[in-house]
Motif scaffolding. Structure first.
Motif, PDB file in Angstrom:
ATOM      1  N   GLU A  51      -0.799   0.315  -6.020  1.00 42.48           N
ATOM      2  CA  GLU A  51      -1.216   1.259  -4.965  1.00 42.48           C
ATOM      3  C   GLU A  51      -0.114   2.266  -4.667  1.00 42.48           C
ATOM      4  O   GLU A  51      -0.381   3.446  -4.457  1.00 42.48           O
ATOM      5  CB  GLU A  51      -1.628   0.502  -3.695  1.00 42.48           C
TER       6      GLU A  51
ATOM      7  N   SER B 137       0.838  -1.207   0.000  1.00 42.91           N
ATOM      8  CA  SER B 137       0.000   0.000   0.000  1.00 42.91           C
ATOM      9  C   SER B 137       0.865   1.246   0.000  1.00 42.91           C
ATOM     10  O   SER B 137       1.996   1.243   0.484  1.00 42.91           O
ATOM     11  CB  SER B 137      -0.884   0.013   1.242  1.00 42.91           C
TER      12      SER B 137
ATOM     13  N   TRP C 188     -13.956  -1.701   6.920  1.00 43.87           N
ATOM     14  CA  TRP C 188     -13.165  -1.088   5.852  1.00 43.87           C
ATOM     15  C   TRP C 188     -14.074  -0.197   5.005  1.00 43.87           C
ATOM     16  O   TRP C 188     -15.301  -0.277   5.080  1.00 43.87           O
ATOM     17  CB  TRP C 188     -12.525  -2.174   4.968  1.00 43.87           C
ATOM     18  N   TYR C 189     -13.459   0.589   4.152  1.00 39.68           N
ATOM     19  CA  TYR C 189     -14.195   1.452   3.226  1.00 39.68           C
ATOM     20  C   TYR C 189     -15.020   0.613   2.243  1.00 39.68           C
ATOM     21  O   TYR C 189     -14.461  -0.258   1.572  1.00 39.68           O
ATOM     22  CB  TYR C 189     -13.181   2.345   2.481  1.00 39.68           C
TER      23      TYR C 189
ATOM     24  N   ARG D  47      -6.245   4.142  -3.095  1.00 46.81           N
ATOM     25  CA  ARG D  47      -5.884   4.123  -1.693  1.00 46.81           C
ATOM     26  C   ARG D  47      -6.673   3.062  -0.929  1.00 46.81           C
ATOM     27  O   ARG D  47      -6.165   2.452   0.009  1.00 46.81           O
ATOM     28  CB  ARG D  47      -6.178   5.513  -1.143  1.00 46.81           C
ATOM     29  N   TYR D  48      -7.921   2.850  -1.331  1.00 45.86           N
ATOM     30  CA  TYR D  48      -8.774   1.883  -0.635  1.00 45.86           C
ATOM     31  C   TYR D  48      -8.883   0.610  -1.458  1.00 45.86           C
ATOM     32  O   TYR D  48      -8.938   0.658  -2.693  1.00 45.86           O
ATOM     33  CB  TYR D  48     -10.169   2.471  -0.418  1.00 45.86           C
ATOM     34  N   THR D  49      -8.976  -0.509  -0.738  1.00 43.04           N
ATOM     35  CA  THR D  49      -9.020  -1.801  -1.422  1.00 43.04           C
ATOM     36  C   THR D  49     -10.172  -1.886  -2.428  1.00 43.04           C
ATOM     37  O   THR D  49      -9.998  -2.404  -3.531  1.00 43.04           O
ATOM     38  CB  THR D  49      -9.112  -2.931  -0.380  1.00 43.04           C
TER      39      THR D  49
END
Ligand code: ATP
Ligand code: MG
Length: 218
Positions: free
Chosen positions: A89, A52, A129-130, A95-97
């Motif tokens: 990434e 990341s 998570w997001y 940025r988010y999975t």
């Protein structure tokens, strides 16, 4: 280290790809074990490790820069059949999975299948998570056991994610490797050996670059 090959998702059409996200600060034998378990257990063609990007304001002296984390991950997968690394990434792809999975799906096309690989701790966090709904619609999940977590709690979480998000999850429970990056960083700062805990090339890289507070005379 010379330039190293990064995986091209454009070449992954019709492949079964496993993606494993993490800070990999640094990569260790537990990560490689989980990647291999997923590769074999879920019948994947390739497992791609995705270090990341950590925003510079979040970096502390205890962490390694993104370029070093990527280089160590590349050293660790070198010569390992079925394993690869991506700078997606770190290069700013997402940025988010959930966004990463969306972007990678666009690159590899609808013919490739995506699985997201994670350890027991991340499985228990995933619902916070997001956009877990989006994440779980974009990839199957392969969760690999990590010592210190209750099997009963892991099974209950799998059932929760299936019932609430329609998640497709495989739980791999063979063995488990009790190593963490935090433990490696701490050992490095105290001058303790890293052999057997990280690949030899990674241990040499950490010492050569003086990462995680390593001092030549420590
Ligand atoms: P840290 O101690 O800094 O949190 P970590 O060892 O947990 O580091 P991460 O980079 O945070 O490593 O983890 C990336 C992914 O790899 C996560 O999904 C995590 O659950 C998984 N993972 C890390 N170590 C193991 C392990 N020993 N066995 C199985 N999965 C692991
Ligand atoms: Mg972690």
């Amino acid at each position: 280290m010379d330039a190293f090959p990064v995986f091209s998702f454009k070449d992954a059409r019709d492949m079964r790809i496993g993606l494993m996200g993490g800070t990999f600060d640094p990569i260790h034998m537990g990560h490689l074990y989980a990647a291999r378990q997923a590769l074999l257990g879920a019948g994947l063609h390739r497992v791609v490790l995705l270090p990341s990007g950590v925003p510079p304001h979040k970096m502390t002296g205890a962490n390694a820069p993104a370029g070093d984390r990527l280089a160590m991950t590349a050293l660790a997968v070198r010569g390992q059949p079925g394993l690869a690394v991506s700078d997606y990434e770190i290069a700013g792809g997402a940025r988010y999975t959930a966004d990463t999975l969306d972007g990678i799906r666009r690159l590899c096309g609808s013919g490739c299948s995506l699985s997201f690989i994670l350890g027991a701790d991340s499985l228990l966090d995933l619902r916070r998570w997001y956009r877990p709904d989006r994440l779980l619609s974009l990839a199957d999940i392969v969760a690999v056991y990590r010592p210190g977590y209750e099997v009963c709690a892991l099974r209950a979480e799998v059932e929760y994610l299936r019932a609430n998000f329609g998640a497709r999850i495989a739980l791999i429970m063979n063995g488990g490797v009790d190593i963490s990056s935090s433990c490696i960083r701490e050992r490095t700062g105290r001058g303790l050996p890293l052999e057997g805990l990280v690949p030899d090339a990674v241990a040499a890289y950490i010492r050569e670059k003086g990462l995680y507070g390593y001092k030549q005379d420590s």
